[in-house]
Design a protein around this motif. Structure first.
Motif, PDB file in Angstrom:
ATOM      1  N   LYS A  51     -36.849 -22.460-102.063  1.00  0.00           N
ATOM      2  CA  LYS A  51     -36.082 -23.291-101.129  1.00  0.00           C
ATOM      3  C   LYS A  51     -36.379 -22.980 -99.672  1.00  0.00           C
ATOM      4  N   ALA A  52     -36.854 -21.790 -99.393  1.00  0.00           N
ATOM      5  CA  ALA A  52     -37.135 -21.409 -98.009  1.00  0.00           C
ATOM      6  C   ALA A  52     -38.215 -22.288 -97.386  1.00  0.00           C
ATOM      7  N   TYR A  53     -39.053 -22.905 -98.201  1.00  0.00           N
ATOM      8  CA  TYR A  53     -40.131 -23.748 -97.687  1.00  0.00           C
ATOM      9  C   TYR A  53     -39.773 -25.234 -97.726  1.00  0.00           C
ATOM     10  N   SER A  54     -38.535 -25.546 -97.955  1.00  0.00           N
ATOM     11  CA  SER A  54     -38.090 -26.927 -98.038  1.00  0.00           C
ATOM     12  C   SER A  54     -37.729 -27.453 -96.651  1.00  0.00           C
ATOM     13  N   TYR A  55     -38.740 -27.576 -95.806  1.00  0.00           N
ATOM     14  CA  TYR A  55     -38.568 -28.059 -94.434  1.00  0.00           C
ATOM     15  C   TYR A  55     -39.600 -29.133 -94.144  1.00  0.00           C
ATOM     16  N   ARG A  56     -39.264 -30.050 -93.262  1.00  0.00           N
ATOM     17  CA  ARG A  56     -40.143 -31.164 -92.929  1.00  0.00           C
ATOM     18  C   ARG A  56     -41.532 -30.735 -92.480  1.00  0.00           C
ATOM     19  N   PRO A  57     -41.676 -29.738 -91.587  1.00  0.00           N
ATOM     20  CA  PRO A  57     -43.037 -29.361 -91.179  1.00  0.00           C
ATOM     21  C   PRO A  57     -43.912 -28.886 -92.342  1.00  0.00           C
ATOM     22  N   VAL A  58     -43.321 -28.216 -93.312  1.00  0.00           N
ATOM     23  CA  VAL A  58     -44.082 -27.753 -94.474  1.00  0.00           C
ATOM     24  C   VAL A  58     -44.541 -28.955 -95.287  1.00  0.00           C
ATOM     25  N   PRO A  73     -35.691 -28.436-103.797  1.00  0.00           N
ATOM     26  CA  PRO A  73     -34.968 -28.990-102.650  1.00  0.00           C
ATOM     27  C   PRO A  73     -33.743 -28.148-102.306  1.00  0.00           C
ATOM     28  N   ARG A  74     -33.425 -28.083-101.037  1.00  0.00           N
ATOM     29  CA  ARG A  74     -32.227 -27.355-100.611  1.00  0.00           C
ATOM     30  C   ARG A  74     -30.988 -28.074-101.116  1.00  0.00           C
ATOM     31  N   THR A  75     -29.972 -27.332-101.505  1.00  0.00           N
ATOM     32  CA  THR A  75     -28.745 -27.929-102.014  1.00  0.00           C
ATOM     33  C   THR A  75     -27.822 -28.312-100.874  1.00  0.00           C
ATOM     34  N   GLY A  76     -27.233 -29.480-101.006  1.00  0.00           N
ATOM     35  CA  GLY A  76     -26.272 -29.946-100.014  1.00  0.00           C
ATOM     36  C   GLY A  76     -26.838 -30.070 -98.624  1.00  0.00           C
TER      37      GLY A  76
END
Length: 145
Positions: A51-58, A73-76
């Motif tokens: 989840k730590a890599y669930s960001y738009r830039p990645v 995906p990150r929860t909530g």
């Protein structure tokens, strides 16, 4: 970063309090890609992460490189456009190979206790551990060292 067999490929040394996502691209670019007989360089089809890599830039970088993300995906969270809303469960299960590689690195005494205080010395110890793991892979019958 490791391959599908759990062999370490590359690392990026950051301060302990820094998140890994900002150096994601740098780490991925650090992996040497084979270029046999003039063929184009290739990237993996999939890249697994937590989840730590669930960001738009990645996700944006992976899309540019034509790599399919297998990132939980990150929860909530406010994922928004550009982030994967689902992932391939069977491929995500193979992420344990990466966790075993990290666990093996932490099993190396000098890595876990951070005996080397200078970053350059610590990076050298990590590279030495990588070499040791590759040598074990080449000759698995010799376990004396």
């Amino acid at each position: 970063m490791s391959d599908g067999a759990g062999l370490p490929l590359a690392f990026t040394l950051t301060p302990g309090q820094r998140h890994e996502a900002p150096v994601f691209e740098q780490t991925l670019r650090a992996v040497p890609l084979p270029n046999p007989r003039g063929r184009p360089r290739t990237r993996p089809k999939y890249l697994a992460g937590d989840k730590a890599y669930s960001y738009r830039p990645v996700f944006r970088y992976l899309r540019r490189c034509h790599i399919r993300p297998v990132i939980l995906p990150r929860t909530g969270g406010n994922m928004g456009r550009g982030c994967a809303q689902s992932f391939h469960t069977d491929l995500y299960r193979r992420r344990n190979v990466i966790e075993r590689c990290v666990g093996w690195l932490k099993g190396c005494r000098s890595m876990a206790t951070r005996q080397e205080k200078l970053a350059v010395n610590f990076a050298a110890m990590v590279k030495l551990a990588f070499i040791r793991q590759y040598l074990r892979t080449i000759s698995p019958s010799d376990r004396t060292w």
